[in-house]
Write a protein that holds these residues in place. Structure first.
Motif, PDB file in Angstrom:
ATOM      1  N   ILE A   1      41.061  38.160  26.190  1.00  0.00           N
ATOM      2  CA  ILE A   1      41.244  38.431  27.616  1.00  0.00           C
ATOM      3  C   ILE A   1      42.344  39.462  27.764  1.00  0.00           C
ATOM      4  O   ILE A   1      43.457  39.274  27.267  1.00  0.00           O
ATOM      5  N   ALA A   2      42.027  40.561  28.425  1.00  0.00           N
ATOM      6  CA  ALA A   2      43.008  41.622  28.604  1.00  0.00           C
ATOM      7  C   ALA A   2      44.128  41.136  29.514  1.00  0.00           C
ATOM      8  O   ALA A   2      43.880  40.490  30.534  1.00  0.00           O
ATOM      9  N   PRO A   3      45.370  41.435  29.185  1.00  0.00           N
ATOM     10  CA  PRO A   3      46.494  41.027  30.037  1.00  0.00           C
ATOM     11  C   PRO A   3      46.533  41.864  31.306  1.00  0.00           C
ATOM     12  O   PRO A   3      45.896  42.930  31.388  1.00  0.00           O
ATOM     13  N   PRO A   4      47.251  41.429  32.320  1.00  0.00           N
ATOM     14  CA  PRO A   4      47.376  42.228  33.550  1.00  0.00           C
ATOM     15  C   PRO A   4      48.061  43.552  33.266  1.00  0.00           C
ATOM     16  O   PRO A   4      48.858  43.665  32.330  1.00  0.00           O
TER      17      PRO A   4
ATOM     18  N   VAL B   1      46.804  42.144  38.107  1.00  0.00           N
ATOM     19  CA  VAL B   1      47.889  43.002  38.594  1.00  0.00           C
ATOM     20  C   VAL B   1      49.216  42.472  38.029  1.00  0.00           C
ATOM     21  O   VAL B   1      49.554  41.299  38.207  1.00  0.00           O
ATOM     22  N   LEU B   2      49.961  43.361  37.394  1.00  0.00           N
ATOM     23  CA  LEU B   2      51.179  42.936  36.699  1.00  0.00           C
ATOM     24  C   LEU B   2      52.228  42.385  37.663  1.00  0.00           C
ATOM     25  O   LEU B   2      52.925  41.422  37.347  1.00  0.00           O
ATOM     26  N   SER B   3      52.358  42.990  38.842  1.00  0.00           N
ATOM     27  CA  SER B   3      53.352  42.507  39.811  1.00  0.00           C
ATOM     28  C   SER B   3      53.018  41.094  40.282  1.00  0.00           C
ATOM     29  O   SER B   3      53.915  40.267  40.468  1.00  0.00           O
ATOM     30  N   ILE B   4      51.727  40.804  40.477  1.00  0.00           N
ATOM     31  CA  ILE B   4      51.324  39.449  40.871  1.00  0.00           C
ATOM     32  C   ILE B   4      51.601  38.472  39.734  1.00  0.00           C
ATOM     33  O   ILE B   4      52.054  37.340  39.962  1.00  0.00           O
TER      34      ILE B   4
END
Length: 297
Positions: free
Chosen positions: A61-64, A196-199
């Motif tokens: 699973i690809a990371p955000p 989304v990395l910020s989320i």
């Protein structure tokens, strides 16, 4: 007339050449088949070497990523915040919402959906995020959840977290399908904590903050195991509810809590009015009204 007997017979060299030509394609096919079999077996061996034992069938699973934030930054939109909440499903404790504005030049490594991380990894990332990013937290109490319902209380806390940021964002990403009523643009992303990395950073802050709160509640309300299950409806928690009854930190209108309250505190449960029942007094009033109406006639 004497015939040459050797005239009707093919030459020995020619027959050998024809046999060789006929056998050549068959030999080539056999050689190609052998090569393909060898290639398949070597590939299978290589795959067997590369895939560790017990790891077959695992889907990566690809990371955000920070891709959506960078697109907005290139368009001149900044600051960009991500927000998420923790604690919508438990039977006890508050809903905790967090908002995070990551510094593009100092993004901690390893940020991911909080559900994919261990408790130790979340704690370490929590400290790194708070040290490098703008962070705010808002809490919706069980009383607010009982009054407004869990969805409205969660959206209220998320909006409060965005408003509480040190710097007002120009764009907000929120996890889920519901957008927030904010002064800036708000984009809802389903499964956003894994995209989304910020989320994802906000999900870590919210989760760690709520876990710490539930550990503190465990000292105030021993016997419920809040420090372990964090208020979720696991069998241990349901058993404690059945034995001890609900606390002030439980959400009154969640079904298991309501059942425990009816058992341990029946005087707090309002009786449900039967809309089809008619009392004797109501019958007498209705009869007198009919008599008065006939007298006027």
């Amino acid at each position: 007339m004497i015939r040459d007997k050797s005239a009707g017979k093919p030459a020995k060299g020619a027959s050998k050449e024809r046999a060789a030509k006929t056998a050549a394609p068959a030999k080539a096919a056999k050689a190609n088949a052998a090569k393909s079999t060898a290639a398949k077996s070597s590939a299978a061996k290589a795959a067997a070497v590369k895939v560790p034992a017990g790891r077959k069938g695992i889907i990566a699973i690809a990371p955000p990523s920070f891709r959506r934030e960078r697109v907005l930054i290139k368009r001149g939109v900044w600051p960009v915040a991500g927000c998420d909440e923790a604690g919508r499903g438990p039977l006890a404790g508050p809903v905790v919402a967090a908002a995070v504005i990551l510094d593009p030049d100092r993004i901690p490594r390893g940020i991911d959906d909080s559900k994919r991380l261990t408790a130790e990894a979340r704690e370490k990332l929590f400290d790194k995020i708070c040290a490098t990013a703008q962070v705010s937290v808002a809490i919706a109490s069980p009383a607010r959840i009982d009054r407004d319902n869990i969805l409205r209380a969660s959206l209220w806390a998320l909006k409060r977290a965005v408003v509480a940021l040190p710097e007002a964002p120009r764009h907000v990403f929120v996890d889920g399908r519901d957008r927030l009523d904010t002064a800036c643009d708000c984009e809802a992303v389903i499964g956003g904590d894994g995209i989304v990395l910020s989320i994802a950073a906000a999900s870590i802050v919210a989760k760690v903050t709520r876990d710490r709160l539930m550990c503190a509640l465990a000292q105030d309300c021993p016997g419920y195991g809040f420090e372990q299950h964090k208020g979720y409806g696991v069998p241990e928690h349901l058993d404690a509810l059945n034995r001890l009854g609900p606390t002030v930190h439980h959400r009154s209108f969640f079904a298991p809590v309501a059942a425990a309250r009816a058992k341990h505190m029946p005087w707090t449960v309002e009786p449900v009015q039967d809309l089809f029942s008619v009392t004797e007094a109501e019958v007498q009033v209705e009869a007198s009204v009919e008599v008065d109406a006939s007298a006027n006639l």
